[in-house]
Design an enzyme around this catalytic site. Sequence first.
Site, PDB file in Angstrom:
ATOM      1  N   GLN A 192      39.846  47.460  49.358  1.00 41.38           N
ATOM      2  CA  GLN A 192      41.214  47.874  49.690  1.00 41.38           C
ATOM      3  C   GLN A 192      42.203  46.745  49.392  1.00 41.38           C
ATOM      4  O   GLN A 192      41.961  45.591  49.761  1.00 41.38           O
ATOM      5  CB  GLN A 192      41.312  48.268  51.170  1.00 41.38           C
ATOM      6  CG  GLN A 192      41.144  49.761  51.409  1.00 41.38           C
ATOM      7  CD  GLN A 192      39.834  50.324  50.886  1.00 41.38           C
ATOM      8  OE1 GLN A 192      38.801  49.688  51.033  1.00 41.38           O
ATOM      9  NE2 GLN A 192      39.869  51.476  50.260  1.00 41.38           N
ATOM     10  N   ASP A 214      42.979  45.867  46.325  1.00 42.17           N
ATOM     11  CA  ASP A 214      42.784  45.518  44.911  1.00 42.17           C
ATOM     12  C   ASP A 214      43.258  46.624  43.991  1.00 42.17           C
ATOM     13  O   ASP A 214      43.396  46.420  42.781  1.00 42.17           O
ATOM     14  CB  ASP A 214      41.302  45.236  44.634  1.00 42.17           C
ATOM     15  CG  ASP A 214      40.808  43.990  45.334  1.00 42.17           C
ATOM     16  OD1 ASP A 214      41.558  42.994  45.349  1.00 42.17           O
ATOM     17  OD2 ASP A 214      39.684  44.002  45.870  1.00 42.17           O
ATOM     18  N   SER A 215      43.473  47.810  44.552  1.00 39.42           N
ATOM     19  CA  SER A 215      43.858  48.972  43.759  1.00 39.42           C
ATOM     20  C   SER A 215      44.993  48.663  42.798  1.00 39.42           C
ATOM     21  O   SER A 215      45.911  47.897  43.122  1.00 39.42           O
ATOM     22  CB  SER A 215      44.306  50.112  44.658  1.00 39.42           C
ATOM     23  OG  SER A 215      43.204  50.807  45.132  1.00 39.42           O
TER      24      SER A 215
HETATM   25  N1  ARG Z   1      41.731  52.577  47.062  1.00 45.53           N
HETATM   26  C1  ARG Z   1      41.637  51.155  47.270  1.00 45.53           C
HETATM   27  C2  ARG Z   1      43.028  50.548  47.264  1.00 45.53           C
HETATM   28  O1  ARG Z   1      44.002  51.280  47.403  1.00 45.53           O
HETATM   29  C3  ARG Z   1      40.705  50.508  46.301  1.00 45.53           C
HETATM   30  C4  ARG Z   1      39.324  50.775  46.681  1.00 45.53           C
HETATM   31  C5  ARG Z   1      38.346  50.215  45.724  1.00 45.53           C
HETATM   32  N2  ARG Z   1      37.090  50.359  46.373  1.00 45.53           N
HETATM   33  C6  ARG Z   1      35.943  49.925  45.861  1.00 45.53           C
HETATM   34  N3  ARG Z   1      34.899  50.049  46.613  1.00 45.53           N
HETATM   35  N4  ARG Z   1      35.885  49.397  44.688  1.00 45.53           N
HETATM   36  O2  ARG Z   1      43.212  49.347  47.297  1.00 45.53           O
END
Ligand code: ARG
Length: 267
Positions: free
Chosen positions: A212, A214-215
């Site tokens: 979370q 990193d998106s």
């Molecule tokens: N949706 C997440 C965000 O808004 C990114 C999640 C990535 N998760 C992962 N397990 N790679 O930051």
Amino acid sequence: MFSKLKLSLVTAASIAALSAPATAAESTNFMIVNGVPVNSIDEVPWQVALIDGSAVLRRQFCGGSIVSDTWILTAAHCVEGAAAADIDVLAGTLHLSHGGQRVEVAEIVIHSNWGTTGISNDFDTALIRLAEPLTVGEPIALADDSTPLPDGMGLRVSGWGAIFQSGPGSNDLLLVEVPVYNQADCVAANGASVTDQMICAGFVAGGSDSCQGDSGGPLYTIEGNPADARLAGIVSWGWGCALPNRPGVYTRVSTVEEWVTKTMAMK
Ligand code: ARG
């Protein structure tokens, strides 16, 4: 939480890994969950942070990639519902607290297929047009259909996001190496919600992942110099972070590359 000692041990291990890029199989100790600090922004000159545009303090909520001096590529879910004034872009620094260039946003353009296919996170792609050109950073070239991304190929993902599931973010940019995950195995692990517009990366055993916060940030190739890197993915979603058989799921950039190029050319 990691102790400082443990963090510095991981960092030391990464220095060897950085000078001689490890194969995916060798890099299980090379963990943004269990990430290592990036030594210089020149290693990831395309990395930007999306920050709260209404606060003086730099509150980071997503990442992004420079694709030209006036355009940032990010995830649609990062900017959905936001007005241009809600977001600033921070480029050219590893550190959220200082350095870099802070630029206002002129326009947000969400991928035309976002929200139209009935599948969550499909086409998780958006472009941000900047109010003024960047004087720092470098763009990254986009992967296209001719960019090989075989199973097991080591890619890198970077960001200021959570250092473990539900954990705090990092003030300093972290990176982690994750191998391309077999697409059919990713579909099997995550169900039909993994579409052709997505690419998965991670170890079957878990341990290394984006998380979370990193998106929107970059998943990129690491062969050759940073200037040779291709943007393979945009951090999009995952089931938890770094869990076994739950690779991170990324927008497959080759499937949105044409939209990106056309959209930038139109404005
Ligand atoms: N949706 C997440 C965000 O808004 C990114 C999640 C990535 N998760 C992962 N397990 N790679 O930051």
